[in-house]
Enzyme design. Sequence first.
Site, PDB file in Angstrom:
ATOM      1  N   GLY A   9       9.942   1.455  -3.191  1.00  0.00           N
ATOM      2  CA  GLY A   9       8.667   2.094  -2.866  1.00  0.00           C
ATOM      3  C   GLY A   9       8.906   2.969  -1.645  1.00  0.00           C
ATOM      4  N   ALA A  10       8.932   4.304  -1.876  1.00  0.00           N
ATOM      5  CA  ALA A  10       9.181   5.230  -0.765  1.00  0.00           C
ATOM      6  C   ALA A  10       7.873   5.838  -0.283  1.00  0.00           C
ATOM      7  CB  ALA A  10      10.166   6.313  -1.206  1.00  0.00           C
ATOM      8  N   ASN A  12       4.250   5.160   2.183  1.00  0.00           N
ATOM      9  CA  ASN A  12       4.087   5.078   3.636  1.00  0.00           C
ATOM     10  C   ASN A  12       4.805   3.891   4.253  1.00  0.00           C
ATOM     11  OD1 ASN A  12       2.618   7.392   4.064  1.00  0.00           O
ATOM     12  ND2 ASN A  12       0.658   6.399   3.664  1.00  0.00           N
ATOM     13  N   GLY A  14       7.156   1.882   2.854  1.00  0.00           N
ATOM     14  CA  GLY A  14       8.583   1.868   2.525  1.00  0.00           C
ATOM     15  C   GLY A  14       9.376   2.871   3.357  1.00  0.00           C
ATOM     16  N   ARG A  88     -10.605  -5.978  -8.653  1.00  0.00           N
ATOM     17  CA  ARG A  88      -9.502  -6.671  -7.986  1.00  0.00           C
ATOM     18  C   ARG A  88      -8.545  -7.244  -9.038  1.00  0.00           C
ATOM     19  NH1 ARG A  88     -10.097 -12.303  -4.802  1.00  0.00           N
ATOM     20  NH2 ARG A  88     -10.560 -12.859  -6.941  1.00  0.00           N
ATOM     21  N   VAL A 118       6.167  -7.113   0.278  1.00  0.00           N
ATOM     22  CA  VAL A 118       5.157  -6.487   1.129  1.00  0.00           C
ATOM     23  C   VAL A 118       3.930  -6.082   0.291  1.00  0.00           C
ATOM     24  CG1 VAL A 118       4.677  -4.527   2.681  1.00  0.00           C
ATOM     25  CG2 VAL A 118       6.911  -5.624   2.747  1.00  0.00           C
ATOM     26  N   ASN A 120       0.716  -5.781  -1.952  1.00  0.00           N
ATOM     27  CA  ASN A 120      -0.489  -6.617  -2.006  1.00  0.00           C
ATOM     28  C   ASN A 120      -1.024  -6.771  -3.434  1.00  0.00           C
ATOM     29  OD1 ASN A 120      -1.213  -7.627   0.562  1.00  0.00           O
ATOM     30  ND2 ASN A 120      -1.572  -5.529   1.243  1.00  0.00           N
ATOM     31  N   HIS A 175      -3.070 -13.801   3.715  1.00  0.00           N
ATOM     32  CA  HIS A 175      -3.090 -12.536   4.446  1.00  0.00           C
ATOM     33  C   HIS A 175      -4.530 -12.030   4.535  1.00  0.00           C
ATOM     34  CE1 HIS A 175      -1.862  -8.846   6.039  1.00  0.00           C
ATOM     35  NE2 HIS A 175      -1.701  -8.160   4.936  1.00  0.00           N
TER      36      HIS A 175
HETATM   37  N1  APR Z   1       8.924   1.353  -8.942  1.00  0.00           N
HETATM   38  C1  APR Z   1       9.188   1.910  -7.742  1.00  0.00           C
HETATM   39  N2  APR Z   1       8.240   2.440  -6.960  1.00  0.00           N
HETATM   40  C2  APR Z   1       6.989   2.398  -7.407  1.00  0.00           C
HETATM   41  C3  APR Z   1       6.624   1.814  -8.638  1.00  0.00           C
HETATM   42  C4  APR Z   1       7.683   1.273  -9.434  1.00  0.00           C
HETATM   43  N3  APR Z   1       7.446   0.712 -10.600  1.00  0.00           N
HETATM   44  N4  APR Z   1       5.287   1.928  -8.791  1.00  0.00           N
HETATM   45  C5  APR Z   1       4.812   2.550  -7.705  1.00  0.00           C
HETATM   46  N5  APR Z   1       5.830   2.842  -6.857  1.00  0.00           N
HETATM   47  C6  APR Z   1       5.783   3.526  -5.575  1.00  0.00           C
HETATM   48  C7  APR Z   1       4.814   4.703  -5.559  1.00  0.00           C
HETATM   49  O1  APR Z   1       5.361   5.829  -6.229  1.00  0.00           O
HETATM   50  C8  APR Z   1       4.625   4.933  -4.068  1.00  0.00           C
HETATM   51  O2  APR Z   1       5.537   5.889  -3.538  1.00  0.00           O
HETATM   52  O3  APR Z   1       5.312   2.683  -4.540  1.00  0.00           O
HETATM   53  C9  APR Z   1       4.929   3.546  -3.451  1.00  0.00           C
HETATM   54  C10 APR Z   1       3.738   2.940  -2.743  1.00  0.00           C
HETATM   55  O4  APR Z   1       3.483   3.728  -1.628  1.00  0.00           O
HETATM   56  P1  APR Z   1       2.021   4.069  -1.056  1.00  0.00           P
HETATM   57  O5  APR Z   1       1.100   4.339  -2.191  1.00  0.00           O
HETATM   58  O6  APR Z   1       2.197   5.045   0.052  1.00  0.00           O
HETATM   59  O7  APR Z   1       1.545   2.651  -0.473  1.00  0.00           O
HETATM   60  P2  APR Z   1       1.923   2.026   0.953  1.00  0.00           P
HETATM   61  O8  APR Z   1       0.887   2.401   1.941  1.00  0.00           O
HETATM   62  O9  APR Z   1       3.350   2.290   1.253  1.00  0.00           O
HETATM   63  O10 APR Z   1       1.710   0.483   0.624  1.00  0.00           O
HETATM   64  C11 APR Z   1       2.597  -0.192  -0.256  1.00  0.00           C
HETATM   65  O11 APR Z   1       2.325  -2.313   0.809  1.00  0.00           O
HETATM   66  O12 APR Z   1       0.982  -2.981   2.558  1.00  0.00           O
HETATM   67  C12 APR Z   1       1.125  -2.949   1.164  1.00  0.00           C
HETATM   68  O13 APR Z   1      -1.147  -2.882   0.323  1.00  0.00           O
HETATM   69  C13 APR Z   1       0.042  -2.145   0.488  1.00  0.00           C
HETATM   70  O14 APR Z   1       0.594  -2.866  -1.740  1.00  0.00           O
HETATM   71  C14 APR Z   1       0.693  -1.797  -0.817  1.00  0.00           C
HETATM   72  C15 APR Z   1       2.156  -1.627  -0.419  1.00  0.00           C
END
Ligand code: APR
Length: 308
Positions: A9-10, A12, A14, A88, A118, A120, A175
């Site tokens: 997950g790249a 915010n 990640g 939810r 990490v 949720n 959490h």
């Molecule tokens: N494989 C890889 N990456 C994925 C997949 C997948 N199958 N599905 C979604 N993603 C990526 C998205 O493309 C996105 O870049 O996960 C990333 C999530 O990033 P954001 O939407 O910016 O979310 P973020 O704020 O980083 O939060 C991520 O952490 O704190 C928790 O509640 C928050 O569950 C959330 C997670």
Amino acid sequence: MDKKVTVIGAGNVGATAAQRLAEKELCDVVLIDIVEGIPQGKALDLTEAAPIEKHDSHLTGTSDYEASAGSDIVIITAGMPRKPGMSRDDLISTNAKIITNVTRQVVKMSPDTILIMVSNPLDAMCHVAYEASGFPKNRVLGMAGVLDSARFRAFISMELNVSVENIHAFVLGGHGDTMVPLPRYSTVAGIPITELMTPDRINALVQRTAAGGAEIVSLLRTGSAYYAPASAAVEMAESILKDKKKILPCAAYLEGEYGINDLFIGVPVKLGAGGIEEIIQIDLTDEEKTALQKSVKSIEELKEILKK
Ligand code: APR
């Protein structure tokens, strides 16, 4: 670097975790996302900052799990945010599918890794990863308590105008809403906060901490907190990579500890090279036990949704 951490997950959280891992020169970092281009772009951007930040951590961005092979730790932040109209339950099943899929691919490449969850809803996603990985319980843990306790510590510091470094805070449970803070074990330079603040003020800070995620969401409007969540995940990773054996509140799989069975929930654990090396148990007051039971109930409800 002789250590390797993959961040899935790249987004915010990640990308910020990748940045902190690299800038602390803890390891080489592999950043993976399903959206082609995002992990490559962010890893390259961070690489170009390295000469200025003065670190030699290598960063790789990719959508291919090959690059993650042999990771010491994998931090999983992949997931979908809740969209308008989504319940939810819908969010849980969508993210459960993502976590199952991601975990299977991670495990194929790094069968001996330690998973830090990490995504949720955290405690439920730990279960999903635990089942999908087939890992022993010491190698699957969730980031929640370090963040909740950091928020509590920040608010205590603001209230008393003392250094954050002097403050320790103790939290248990799930959490967010159902977290269980333990003010009698939360201290400023070793002095319990119960001797420094009125019960009303402590309660106000506890409420603010429990709603800490929502407070950030309401300010940002688009997206949720990521600086502090990333810092929290990296503190856990550092304790494992350096075998520091820090005691940190983490979501861990309990089998009888605190009278809780077959559930991931936040408890103090010792984090070292083996992942969770010990679950620290303390006696709770009746009031704390009741609060923890409430937390258990809400996580069990999420687990039920996963079975649907
Ligand atoms: N494989 C890889 N990456 C994925 C997949 C997948 N199958 N599905 C979604 N993603 C990526 C998205 O493309 C996105 O870049 O996960 C990333 C999530 O990033 P954001 O939407 O910016 O979310 P973020 O704020 O980083 O939060 C991520 O952490 O704190 C928790 O509640 C928050 O569950 C959330 C997670």
